[in-house]
Write an enzyme that holds these catalytic residues in place. Sequence first.
Site, PDB file in Angstrom:
ATOM      1  N   VAL A  47       0.841  -1.201   0.000  1.00 24.80           N
ATOM      2  CA  VAL A  47       0.000   0.000   0.000  1.00 24.80           C
ATOM      3  C   VAL A  47       0.877   1.252   0.000  1.00 24.80           C
ATOM      4  O   VAL A  47       0.566   2.250  -0.656  1.00 24.80           O
ATOM      5  CB  VAL A  47      -0.957   0.007   1.211  1.00 24.80           C
ATOM      6  N   CYS A  48       1.983   1.199   0.725  1.00 24.56           N
ATOM      7  CA  CYS A  48       2.831   2.383   0.919  1.00 24.56           C
ATOM      8  C   CYS A  48       3.252   3.082  -0.372  1.00 24.56           C
ATOM      9  O   CYS A  48       3.127   4.303  -0.479  1.00 24.56           O
ATOM     10  CB  CYS A  48       4.056   2.028   1.755  1.00 24.56           C
ATOM     11  N   PRO A  49       3.740   2.355  -1.386  1.00 23.81           N
ATOM     12  CA  PRO A  49       4.164   3.084  -2.580  1.00 23.81           C
ATOM     13  C   PRO A  49       3.018   3.803  -3.277  1.00 23.81           C
ATOM     14  O   PRO A  49       3.220   4.876  -3.856  1.00 23.81           O
ATOM     15  CB  PRO A  49       4.788   2.006  -3.477  1.00 23.81           C
ATOM     16  N   ILE A  52       2.720   7.141  -1.291  1.00 17.54           N
ATOM     17  CA  ILE A  52       3.868   8.040  -1.431  1.00 17.54           C
ATOM     18  C   ILE A  52       3.918   8.621  -2.838  1.00 17.54           C
ATOM     19  O   ILE A  52       4.134   9.818  -3.026  1.00 17.54           O
ATOM     20  CB  ILE A  52       5.173   7.295  -1.086  1.00 17.54           C
TER      21      ILE A  52
END
Length: 197
Positions: A47-49, A52
């Site tokens: 999920v993080c990319p 960001i």
Amino acid sequence: MAPIIGQKAPAFKAAAVVDGQFKDVSLDQYKGKYLVLFFYPMDFTFVCPTEIIAFSDKIDQFRALGAEVVACSTDTKFSHLAWVNQPRKQGGLGEMKIPILADVTKQIASDYGVLIHHGEDAGVALRGTFIIDPEQNLRIAHINDLPIGRNVDEYIRLIEALNFHAEHGEVCPAGWAKGGKTIKPDPTASKEYFSSA
């Protein structure tokens, strides 16, 4: 202890990846601007990319509102750099237009109340998002659990609302968007909004 809305945001200074280089980044650098400081759990995850990249790709919209954006996790600056250098089609971040802070001591995540202390995720940060105003007061704090990604457009909307209130003194009702009706914060004058709602 989580920081308190309306009070000074916890100060920070740490190494970050900025334009592919290592540089120190501190809260003091953003005096006079809004700052969206957002925490994410870990580099090289799923999920993080998406978050960001979404924040980085919309940085011009934030800057048009007098705001900057900084990402932060408890990973090292070397891990951040490796992730930036990995192409997006391979799960990497690619070119970043925002700093990625390396909170290796976990002090920043702790100061902002997002550090996980128990279980298999101990030592990583929840998806905390904080909007700090030009006087460095904390104005907005959202914390998501790990599986839930953020809507970047919501933070643009919130800064638009903060700017509108600062300029006009009126308050923004539920679902307000730029150009929408606002409310005069007065028992009598507020009826103008409610009578047309």
